[in-house]
Enzyme design. Sequence first.
Site, short mmCIF file in Angstrom:
data_model
loop_
_atom_site.label_atom_id
_atom_site.label_comp_id
_atom_site.label_asym_id
_atom_site.label_seq_id
_atom_site.Cartn_x
_atom_site.Cartn_y
_atom_site.Cartn_z
N SER A 190 0.81 -1.22 0.00
CA SER A 190 0.00 0.00 0.00
C SER A 190 0.84 1.27 0.00
O SER A 190 0.49 2.25 -0.65
CB SER A 190 -0.95 -0.01 1.20
OG SER A 190 -1.88 -1.06 1.06
N ASP B 127 2.79 -10.53 5.70
CA ASP B 127 3.39 -10.37 4.37
C ASP B 127 4.18 -11.62 3.99
O ASP B 127 4.87 -11.65 2.97
CB ASP B 127 4.29 -9.14 4.35
CG ASP B 127 3.52 -7.87 4.66
OD1 ASP B 127 2.40 -7.72 4.14
OD2 ASP B 127 4.02 -7.04 5.45
N ARG C 162 4.02 -8.97 15.15
CA ARG C 162 3.81 -7.62 14.63
C ARG C 162 2.47 -7.03 15.06
O ARG C 162 2.32 -5.80 15.11
CB ARG C 162 3.93 -7.61 13.10
CG ARG C 162 2.93 -8.52 12.40
CD ARG C 162 3.07 -8.48 10.89
NE ARG C 162 2.53 -7.25 10.35
CZ ARG C 162 2.68 -6.87 9.08
NH1 ARG C 162 3.37 -7.62 8.24
NH2 ARG C 162 2.14 -5.75 8.64
N LYS D 83 -6.03 3.09 6.31
CA LYS D 83 -5.44 3.54 5.05
C LYS D 83 -5.38 5.06 4.93
O LYS D 83 -5.09 5.59 3.85
CB LYS D 83 -6.25 2.97 3.87
CG LYS D 83 -6.28 1.44 3.82
CD LYS D 83 -4.89 0.84 3.58
CE LYS D 83 -4.94 -0.67 3.55
NZ LYS D 83 -3.62 -1.27 3.26
N HIS E 121 0.19 -9.99 0.25
CA HIS E 121 -0.17 -9.42 -1.05
C HIS E 121 0.26 -10.39 -2.16
O HIS E 121 0.93 -11.39 -1.90
CB HIS E 121 0.53 -8.08 -1.24
CG HIS E 121 0.16 -7.06 -0.22
ND1 HIS E 121 0.93 -5.95 0.05
CD2 HIS E 121 -0.90 -6.99 0.63
CE1 HIS E 121 0.35 -5.24 1.00
NE2 HIS E 121 -0.75 -5.85 1.38
#
Length: 521
Positions: free
Chosen positions: A68, A159, A190, A343, A470
């Site tokens: 992102s 990720d 995390r 976001k 992703h």
Amino acid sequence: MTKAVQIKNRPTGLIILDGWGHREATQHNAIAQAHTPNWDNLLKDYHHTLINTSGLAVGLPEGQMGNSEVGHMNLGAGRVVYQELTRIQKDIDDGRFFENNALVKAIDAASNRDHKVHILGLLSDGGVHSHISHIKASIKMAHDRGAKVYVHIFTDGRDTAPQSALQYIEELETFMKELGGGRIASVTGRYFALDRDNRWERVKKAYDAIACGSAEFEAKDAKEAVELAYARGENDEFIQATVIPRNNGKPARVKDGDSVIFMNFRSDRARQLTEAFIMDDFADFHRCKTPVLSAFVTLTEYKKNFEKFGALVAYRPTSLRNTFGEYVSKKGLKQLRIAETEKYAHVTFFFNGGVEEPNDNEVRILINSPQVATYDLQPEMSLPELKEKLIDAIKSGEYDTFICNIANPDMVGHTGDFNACVQAAEAVDEALGEILATIKAVDGEAIVTADHGNMEMLFNEETGKPLTSHTTFPVPFVYFGKKGYPLKDGGALCDVIPTLLDMMGIEKPEEMTGTSLIDKA
């Protein structure tokens, strides 16, 4: 005051479906398996193409998935922006990393007085927030300069595969053994260490482990810490803070005179833990100890004002002139940025090329993300409220252009919960239908696209487990406009804003090397 240029098709907006990639196969594809009549009609009735959001096309190493931050930087800049991952790795390969002034200063300030260097970072090769090769380079640098090094690792599983931490720990342990220096002092998922949504009770657990050597769990080494977490039913992302005592039985906590180096290159998830270490007036949770450090280094600039609190920055941002926001502001146009908390930084800070302050005539609307542990528990997130706010803004006639991020595909996609992802896709479809109907009613136009893929592939065929990261699949690019121009193929994120400016009837600035995808030939 600049006289506003007259634009066509007011408002002309950009709708970013965060994590909405394209994949032909329908198996493990939440978008394909969801009921999405509005999306289906959009593709049937309007010109569309696919664009690249990963690797060299967005300034990342070849084959590296996008994310992102990278996506919004490339979008807002209208050019390929070479990312910190690439920039730092190049310096490591060339040897310049080991001469970095901030890193040298921090390491020497501690080691010259027989104090320790503590390295923090997300331990994976995900390449979104950090990279294991950077962490290894920092350990080598500190060791070679005579420092005793402790590493506080944050496990990924978001990720990367949900249970992949052991391979990275083994790689790091092998590296440190061959080097003859470095020791892992704590392990934290995390979810706790890298919160970005002001869930301070999470960050406190990581801080307590690092600054005080205090945690609910203890293990003899990092491997055992992860294995115990798996036995508790925790995946990498959610591993609870675990301290690893030294041979004398005492934890290797950060003490007065030590230096701390935070090796995440992406800023948004590193800010809160950094604040807890550097800010004198920090009040978001009670700090068990407040060590007076020789230095605190952030690998990149996490926040403009952090240097006021003594933080050193190893890699300063490269300046981007004439990003979309700056350029349309100079034209006297009014722009809206709208997103929910998860976001918000992306449609503001990152979209503006790493600039915190809004441009003139740039209005920002923040919708609070729901306070749930994980977004599979509320797949619609705060989209109903965001949709209403955006529709009101479009109807108001105030704005020449808008940038909207819809977070659900990415945030729910990261949970790997297929059914929740289907629900998220259907929530997006419903909201998108209403938003586009409003744009059409006021004679506006829009681009609908994504910053990277996620929800179109939710299964890791190598591990046989859910895929929570992703993807490198292309993403759709839809021209929701009246003219019906066809679109060129082979585009990338850098071409989106030049296309938007073309739709507005505005010539792009010379700094934007992307090209309009509208084919008027």
